[in-house]
Write an enzyme that holds these catalytic residues in place. Structure first.
Site, PDB file in Angstrom:
ATOM      1  N   ASN A   7       0.860  -1.180   0.000  1.00  0.00           N
ATOM      2  CA  ASN A   7       0.000   0.000   0.000  1.00  0.00           C
ATOM      3  C   ASN A   7       0.899   1.235   0.000  1.00  0.00           C
ATOM      4  OD1 ASN A   7      -1.793   2.055   0.482  1.00  0.00           O
ATOM      5  ND2 ASN A   7      -2.725   1.134   2.298  1.00  0.00           N
ATOM      6  N   ARG A  91      -2.807  -2.100  -3.232  1.00  0.00           N
ATOM      7  CA  ARG A  91      -4.010  -1.300  -3.000  1.00  0.00           C
ATOM      8  C   ARG A  91      -3.919  -0.071  -3.900  1.00  0.00           C
ATOM      9  NH1 ARG A  91      -5.281   3.323   1.248  1.00  0.00           N
ATOM     10  NH2 ARG A  91      -7.458   3.564   0.711  1.00  0.00           N
ATOM     11  N   HIS A 180     -13.014   3.030  -0.178  1.00  0.00           N
ATOM     12  CA  HIS A 180     -13.039   2.008   0.890  1.00  0.00           C
ATOM     13  C   HIS A 180     -13.733   0.738   0.406  1.00  0.00           C
ATOM     14  CE1 HIS A 180     -12.960   5.323   4.240  1.00  0.00           C
ATOM     15  NE2 HIS A 180     -11.732   4.886   4.015  1.00  0.00           N
ATOM     16  N   ARG A 241     -11.543  15.650   7.509  1.00  0.00           N
ATOM     17  CA  ARG A 241     -12.306  16.014   6.298  1.00  0.00           C
ATOM     18  C   ARG A 241     -13.735  16.407   6.676  1.00  0.00           C
ATOM     19  NH1 ARG A 241     -10.966  10.633   3.051  1.00  0.00           N
ATOM     20  NH2 ARG A 241      -9.093  10.349   4.301  1.00  0.00           N
ATOM     21  N   GLY A 333     -15.420   2.399  14.425  1.00  0.00           N
ATOM     22  CA  GLY A 333     -16.554   1.468  14.337  1.00  0.00           C
ATOM     23  C   GLY A 333     -16.333   0.192  15.129  1.00  0.00           C
ATOM     24  N   GLU A 385      -8.419  -5.145   5.147  1.00  0.00           N
ATOM     25  CA  GLU A 385      -8.262  -4.806   3.732  1.00  0.00           C
ATOM     26  C   GLU A 385      -7.082  -5.544   3.106  1.00  0.00           C
ATOM     27  OE1 GLU A 385      -8.793  -0.751   5.249  1.00  0.00           O
ATOM     28  OE2 GLU A 385      -9.427  -0.251   3.226  1.00  0.00           O
TER      29      GLU A 385
END
Ligand code: ADP
Length: 400
Positions: A7, A91, A180, A241, A333, A385
């Site tokens: 990544n 990725r 995502h 953001r 989360g 991921e």
């Protein structure tokens, strides 16, 4: 089959080395501060101590070279020769509307990736550099690109076209892409398993709440809408953001603040969100502590964050016309019962009822946190991921 997942960011290269037979993580690490006077790397072979050292790394080529050297190093490595690396999975943040699925790298793919750079100037050039580094250092090893945008290519046009002149879509490819996707797809597969249903018969709302945050409506296993748009700026409130704002604010600031487009971009991407409202931090843990200690701006930032999630959950329930589960994943989360609880607060009338005791239990496994009489299941599913990229790489190379 041993797969190296890479990544490449602007100043870092993260990696995870997997044995996909048995889905075993063999090693992982990161090279950070690329291009700065002092860079450093962290490298850990699974089950052993992490090695952290400073180093000099000027560019992505040198970073990838260092990673390969660490993997074969007699003291800190775990393989004898790089020919034990069967494939590399990358990725890639943006595949535009060119790449609807993971692909094996060839000259055409490299050309296509280059064409996507104008719509992902902050990400794709670094991915490109990483792919070129592997092409040079491991010329015989197959590389697969796994796109954050690919899972969202099933979103229908009425959800991805913005209501601005259609010619702008044709001229600049301005549309919703969504991001995502690898994480949303991974947790969707896990959720279907947990629910005991085939994914193709499952409707989900997946909430990826990390530093970046996005939420996706998944109907019959396919993404049909998602909160991030043309770029990863739209949608939920994130660490730094803004997420959704009235676009007229941008025009207002350009007129009244005499701000440049670059500074405005930085304001919305790096100085807004939780950090911008609270004035303290982009880190949810810091804000939860500050809020508990009575800091009103931290409290407000958290309220705005959860209110936005709740609005999206409710609207996606309308879009899905029947929801099996709401899934929480990523740093916030997976780990914050407070945020999960606040984001579901008041949704009882839509059949969403959290079991506070289950919600407060700490764990790292897939779990249900809704009450027995909740019409919609609420799940916490840790994302992975890197594993998903390894799986995709294996899938593409073995059966296309
Ligand atoms: P990234 O998007 O960079 O991969 P992560 O998924 O690791 O980020 O999420 C980072 C966020 O998760 C940070 O805001 C961090 O504060 C938050 N986080 C991690 N652990 C907890 C926790 N126990 N409670 C609340 N927030 C947490």
């Amino acid at each position: 089959m041993k797969i190296l997942v890479v990544n490449c960011g602007s100043s870092s290269v993260k990696y995870t080395f997997f044995d996909v037979n048995g889905e075993k993580k063999l090693a992982s690490g990161i090279v950070e501060c690329i291009g700065l006077p002092e860079a450093y790397f962290k490298h850990r072979v699974s089950g052993e101590e992490e090695v952290k050292e400073s180093c000099k790394v000027q560019n992505h080529m040198e970073a990838v070279d260092l990673i390969l050297k660490n993997l074969i190093d007699p003291e800190i490595g775990l393989i004898k020769h790089t020919d034990e690396i069967s494939a590399v999975g990358h990725r890639v943040v943006h595949g535009g509307d060119k790449f609807t699925d993971s692909v094996v790298v060839d000259a055409n793919v490299m050309e296509g990736l280059k064409e996507c750079i104008p719509i992902a100037p902050l990400h794709n050039p670094h991915h490109y550099a990483g792919i070129e580094a592997i092409l040079k250092l491991l010329p015989d090893v197959k590389q697969v690109l796994v796109f954050d945008t690919a899972f969202h290519q099933t979103i229908p046009d009425f959800a991805y076209i913005y209501a601005i002149p259609y010619s702008l879509y044709e001229k600049y490819h301005i549309r919703r892409y969504g991001f995502h996707g690898t994480s949303h797809k991974y947790v969707a597969q896990r959720a279907a398993k947990l629910l005991g249903k085939p994914l193709k018969d499952t409707n989900l709302i997946t909430c990826h709440l990390g530093n970046g945050c996005s939420i996706t409506a998944i109907k019959s296993g396919k993404s049909i809408d998602t909160s991030m748009g043309f770029t990863p700026l739209e949608g939920l409130v994130m660490g730094t953001r803004s997420g959704d704002i009235d676009p007229a604010i941008i025009v207002h600031l350009l007129t009244h603040e005499k701000i440049t487009a670059d500074s405005l971009n930085s304001l919305l991407n790096k100085k807004s969100g939780l950090a911008g409202v609270s004035g303290i931090s982009a880190d949810m843990r810091t804000l939860l502590t500050a809020s508990a200690e009575g800091n009103q701006k931290a409290k407000l930032a958290i309220e705005i964050y959860c209110y936005r999630i709740k609005k999206y959950i409710a609207s996606y329930m309308g879009v899905l016309e029947g929801t099996d589960a709401v899934v929480f994943t990523a740093g916030v989360g997976e780990n914050s019962p407070t945020i999960r609880s606040k984001s579901c607060q008041g949704l009882d009338s839509l059949g969403i009822k959290i079991d506070e005791e289950a919600n407060r239990k700490v764990g790292s496994e897939d779990r249900t946190i809704s009450s027995g009489d909740s019409g919609v299941r609420i799940l916490v599913i840790p994302t992975n991921e890197e594993l998903m990229i390894a799986r995709e790489t294996h899938r593409v190379l073995t059966n296309g």
